[in-house]
Design a protein around this motif. Structure first.
Motif, PDB file in Angstrom:
ATOM      1  N   LEU A 119       0.833  -1.206   0.000  1.00  9.04           N
ATOM      2  CA  LEU A 119       0.000   0.000   0.000  1.00  9.04           C
ATOM      3  C   LEU A 119       0.867   1.255   0.000  1.00  9.04           C
ATOM      4  CD1 LEU A 119      -2.712  -1.096   2.609  1.00  9.04           C
ATOM      5  CD2 LEU A 119      -3.068  -0.779   0.150  1.00  9.04           C
ATOM      6  N   GLU A 120       1.933   1.211   0.777  1.00  4.42           N
ATOM      7  CA  GLU A 120       2.839   2.358   0.873  1.00  4.42           C
ATOM      8  C   GLU A 120       3.585   2.588  -0.440  1.00  4.42           C
ATOM      9  OE1 GLU A 120       5.889   3.840   4.318  1.00  4.42           O
ATOM     10  OE2 GLU A 120       6.049   1.766   3.692  1.00  4.42           O
ATOM     11  N   ARG A 121       4.110   1.515  -1.007  1.00  4.83           N
ATOM     12  CA  ARG A 121       4.916   1.604  -2.238  1.00  4.83           C
ATOM     13  C   ARG A 121       4.090   2.119  -3.417  1.00  4.83           C
ATOM     14  NH1 ARG A 121       6.309   1.625  -6.782  1.00  4.83           N
ATOM     15  NH2 ARG A 121       8.021   0.508  -7.809  1.00  4.83           N
ATOM     16  N   TYR A 122       2.818   1.754  -3.449  1.00  8.15           N
ATOM     17  CA  TYR A 122       1.960   2.155  -4.568  1.00  8.15           C
ATOM     18  C   TYR A 122       1.079   3.363  -4.232  1.00  8.15           C
ATOM     19  CZ  TYR A 122       3.561  -1.678  -7.407  1.00  8.15           C
ATOM     20  OH  TYR A 122       4.361  -2.520  -8.161  1.00  8.15           O
ATOM     21  N   ASP A 123       1.508   4.115  -3.201  1.00  9.98           N
ATOM     22  CA  ASP A 123       0.881   5.411  -2.871  1.00  9.98           C
ATOM     23  C   ASP A 123      -0.626   5.312  -2.685  1.00  9.98           C
ATOM     24  OD1 ASP A 123       3.355   6.790  -3.029  1.00  9.98           O
ATOM     25  OD2 ASP A 123       3.189   6.843  -5.219  1.00  9.98           O
ATOM     26  N   VAL A 124      -1.062   4.273  -1.995  1.00 10.13           N
ATOM     27  CA  VAL A 124      -2.486   4.137  -1.690  1.00 10.13           C
ATOM     28  C   VAL A 124      -2.769   4.909  -0.405  1.00 10.13           C
ATOM     29  CG1 VAL A 124      -4.361   2.542  -1.137  1.00 10.13           C
ATOM     30  CG2 VAL A 124      -2.600   1.884  -2.815  1.00 10.13           C
ATOM     31  N   GLU A 125      -3.671   5.863  -0.463  1.00 11.34           N
ATOM     32  CA  GLU A 125      -4.015   6.673   0.703  1.00 11.34           C
ATOM     33  C   GLU A 125      -4.874   5.852   1.663  1.00 11.34           C
ATOM     34  OE1 GLU A 125      -3.769   8.843   3.381  1.00 11.34           O
ATOM     35  OE2 GLU A 125      -3.130  10.110   1.688  1.00 11.34           O
ATOM     36  N   THR A 126      -4.374   5.668   2.873  1.00 15.59           N
ATOM     37  CA  THR A 126      -5.114   4.884   3.864  1.00 15.59           C
ATOM     38  C   THR A 126      -5.788   5.767   4.915  1.00 15.59           C
ATOM     39  OG1 THR A 126      -3.138   4.620   5.237  1.00 15.59           O
ATOM     40  CG2 THR A 126      -3.575   2.903   3.598  1.00 15.59           C
ATOM     41  N   GLU A 127      -5.297   6.983   5.103  1.00 19.53           N
ATOM     42  CA  GLU A 127      -5.867   7.847   6.142  1.00 19.53           C
ATOM     43  C   GLU A 127      -7.306   8.206   5.805  1.00 19.53           C
ATOM     44  OE1 GLU A 127      -4.930  11.913   8.653  1.00 19.53           O
ATOM     45  OE2 GLU A 127      -3.358  10.944   7.476  1.00 19.53           O
ATOM     46  N   GLY A 128      -8.216   7.830   6.690  1.00 22.08           N
ATOM     47  CA  GLY A 128      -9.631   8.100   6.473  1.00 22.08           C
ATOM     48  C   GLY A 128     -10.306   7.150   5.513  1.00 22.08           C
ATOM     49  N   ALA A 129      -9.553   6.192   4.974  1.00 21.83           N
ATOM     50  CA  ALA A 129     -10.121   5.261   3.989  1.00 21.83           C
ATOM     51  C   ALA A 129     -11.016   4.229   4.668  1.00 21.83           C
ATOM     52  CB  ALA A 129      -9.003   4.551   3.224  1.00 21.83           C
ATOM     53  N   GLU A 130     -12.044   3.796   3.930  1.00 23.41           N
ATOM     54  CA  GLU A 130     -12.889   2.685   4.366  1.00 23.41           C
ATOM     55  C   GLU A 130     -12.211   1.389   3.907  1.00 23.41           C
ATOM     56  OE1 GLU A 130     -15.761   2.373   6.000  1.00 23.41           O
ATOM     57  OE2 GLU A 130     -16.402   4.458   6.219  1.00 23.41           O
ATOM     58  N   VAL A 131     -11.805   0.585   4.867  1.00 22.22           N
ATOM     59  CA  VAL A 131     -11.110  -0.664   4.560  1.00 22.22           C
ATOM     60  C   VAL A 131     -11.948  -1.846   5.025  1.00 22.22           C
ATOM     61  CG1 VAL A 131      -9.048  -2.064   4.982  1.00 22.22           C
ATOM     62  CG2 VAL A 131      -8.838   0.416   4.801  1.00 22.22           C
ATOM     63  N   VAL A 132     -12.083  -2.836   4.166  1.00 19.57           N
ATOM     64  CA  VAL A 132     -12.736  -4.085   4.551  1.00 19.57           C
ATOM     65  C   VAL A 132     -11.703  -5.204   4.496  1.00 19.57           C
ATOM     66  CG1 VAL A 132     -14.422  -5.845   3.873  1.00 19.57           C
ATOM     67  CG2 VAL A 132     -15.061  -3.434   3.845  1.00 19.57           C
ATOM     68  N   VAL A 133     -11.582  -5.935   5.600  1.00 19.04           N
ATOM     69  CA  VAL A 133     -10.728  -7.118   5.669  1.00 19.04           C
ATOM     70  C   VAL A 133     -11.644  -8.331   5.679  1.00 19.04           C
ATOM     71  CG1 VAL A 133      -9.023  -8.393   7.020  1.00 19.04           C
ATOM     72  CG2 VAL A 133      -8.931  -5.886   6.936  1.00 19.04           C
ATOM     73  N   ILE A 134     -11.470  -9.230   4.715  1.00 18.65           N
ATOM     74  CA  ILE A 134     -12.272 -10.451   4.670  1.00 18.65           C
ATOM     75  C   ILE A 134     -11.397 -11.596   5.172  1.00 18.65           C
ATOM     76  CG2 ILE A 134     -13.681 -11.977   3.261  1.00 18.65           C
ATOM     77  CD1 ILE A 134     -14.050  -9.727   1.273  1.00 18.65           C
ATOM     78  N   GLY A 135     -11.668 -12.016   6.405  1.00 21.37           N
ATOM     79  CA  GLY A 135     -10.859 -13.036   7.058  1.00 21.37           C
ATOM     80  C   GLY A 135     -10.447 -12.562   8.436  1.00 21.37           C
ATOM     81  N   ARG A 136     -10.426 -13.473   9.407  1.00 17.04           N
ATOM     82  CA  ARG A 136     -10.134 -13.088  10.790  1.00 17.04           C
ATOM     83  C   ARG A 136      -9.083 -13.996  11.423  1.00 17.04           C
ATOM     84  NH1 ARG A 136     -15.803 -15.056  13.744  1.00 17.04           N
ATOM     85  NH2 ARG A 136     -16.028 -17.000  12.570  1.00 17.04           N
ATOM     86  N   SER A 137      -8.178 -14.535  10.620  1.00 15.16           N
ATOM     87  CA  SER A 137      -7.140 -15.410  11.152  1.00 15.16           C
ATOM     88  C   SER A 137      -6.156 -14.618  12.003  1.00 15.16           C
ATOM     89  CB  SER A 137      -6.382 -16.110  10.015  1.00 15.16           C
ATOM     90  OG  SER A 137      -5.536 -15.189   9.358  1.00 15.16           O
ATOM     91  N   ASN A 138      -5.475 -15.340  12.888  1.00 10.33           N
ATOM     92  CA  ASN A 138      -4.446 -14.703  13.716  1.00 10.33           C
ATOM     93  C   ASN A 138      -3.220 -14.329  12.896  1.00 10.33           C
ATOM     94  OD1 ASN A 138      -5.979 -14.974  16.059  1.00 10.33           O
ATOM     95  ND2 ASN A 138      -5.124 -16.981  16.527  1.00 10.33           N
ATOM     96  N   ILE A 139      -3.064 -14.957  11.730  1.00 15.46           N
ATOM     97  CA  ILE A 139      -1.876 -14.743  10.912  1.00 15.46           C
ATOM     98  C   ILE A 139      -2.036 -13.542   9.990  1.00 15.46           C
ATOM     99  CG2 ILE A 139      -0.415 -15.772   9.100  1.00 15.46           C
ATOM    100  CD1 ILE A 139      -0.981 -18.494  10.345  1.00 15.46           C
ATOM    101  N   VAL A 140      -3.248 -13.317   9.461  1.00 16.27           N
ATOM    102  CA  VAL A 140      -3.450 -12.224   8.498  1.00 16.27           C
ATOM    103  C   VAL A 140      -4.580 -11.278   8.912  1.00 16.27           C
ATOM    104  CG1 VAL A 140      -3.903 -11.589   6.106  1.00 16.27           C
ATOM    105  CG2 VAL A 140      -2.606 -13.664   6.598  1.00 16.27           C
TER     106      VAL A 140
END
Length: 296
Positions: free
Chosen positions: A149-170
């Motif tokens: 995300l950082e390398r490809y200049d994706v703005e995360t501040e204030g972004a709506e993020v959805v994570v699909i998956g709840r494993s302890n690893i990812v």
């Protein structure tokens, strides 16, 4: 609209060159970063993964202590190998490849690794420090996602993020990292999983600016589930039969890449996206551990 590919293989190569220079600097000061690797049994996927990690260590100058053990080993014997590596000053990071045989308690083995050498970021102390925003070794795959995300200049501040998956690893750690006040971070994060109702999942994914899918199932995310311009990080690796390939199969992710690439602004390919970053972040943590030793 054709999506920009977030090339994890290219970023991994760039980071390895940076790490190689750091290793050379450490060696000039009398410290050779060392990774202790323990593999139990003959699982082909685990053997292949460990071999890849060891080759990556060799390329950038990290010393690798390779310990391969039969799956008949007792829990006590395995703990003695972990203890040996904990006490060995030449080893800065310890990796016990999972999964372990059923007669061995994985949590007990992970808890036995010194937090100062926990380069996988799985120890409860490492997890606690991560949640509190303290300096620690971050788990490799989630950290690799953030680097993309950082390398490809994706703005995360204030972004709506959805994570699909709840494993302890990812799933859990990447959600936590994106909520932190660091950059990348400061996101509004929703975690969905196998018990999320389908209509609710669609509600969340259709308004997401960034989706990280780590469900473990192909086609979990499809083009009809997202808005135009979304950024998709696909952590999944699934093997599907393909008679047109010499090996009889091909690798795909958890997202339907072919449909999504016409709707996303950026997307990771599988293979060649998150996968190469996981090993790179393990090297990153090992070098950081050696640098920590230098500062003591």
């Amino acid at each position: 609209m054709a999506a920009e590919l977030m090339d994890g293989k290219l970023l991994a190569q760039e980071m390895k060159e940076e790490l190689k220079a750091q290793v050379e600097e450490l060696k000039s000061k009398g410290i050779t970063p060392g990774l202790g690797v323990i593999l139990v049994g003959d699982n082909p996927a685990s053997k292949s993964y460990v071999t890849s990690k060891e080759k990556a260590c060799e390329r950038i100058g990290i010393f690798s202590d390779d310990t391969r053990l039969p799956d008949t080993i007792t829990e006590e014997e395995l703990l003695s190998h972990v203890d040996r590596m904990n006490r060995d000053d030449k080893i800065h990071g310890i990796l016990v490849q999972l999964p372990l045989p059923k007669h061995i308690d994985e949590d007990k083995i992970i808890n036995a690794i010194s937090p100062d050498k926990d380069v996988d970021g799985f120890h409860p102390v490492s997890v606690g420090r991560m949640v509190l925003g303290q300096e620690t070794f971050l788990p490799c795959t989630p950290h690799g996602c953030l680097k993309l995300l950082e390398r490809y200049d994706v703005e995360t501040e204030g972004a709506e993020v959805v994570v699909i998956g709840r494993s302890n690893i990812v799933g859990k750690p990447v959600a936590n990292l994106l909520m932190r006040k660091d950059k990348p971070g400061n996101s509004t994060v929703t975690v969905c999983h196998t018990r999320t109702k389908k209509e609710d999942l669609l509600t969340h994914t259709k308004k997401a600016d960034i989706i990280i899918v780590a469900s473990g199932f192909p086609n979990t995310l499809t083009a009809d589930m997202v808005k135009d311009g979304v950024v998709v990080i696909d952590v999944g690796i699934n093997r599907v039969e393909d008679a047109s390939r010499e090996r009889g199969y091909r690798l795909i992710g958890d997202a339907d890449f072919d449909s999504l690439k016409e709707k996303c602004s950026k997307i990771t390919p599988v293979p060649g996206g998150v996968g190469p970053m996981t090993i790179t972040m393990l090297l990153f943590n090992t070098v950081q551990s050696a640098r920590n030793r230098l500062s003591k």
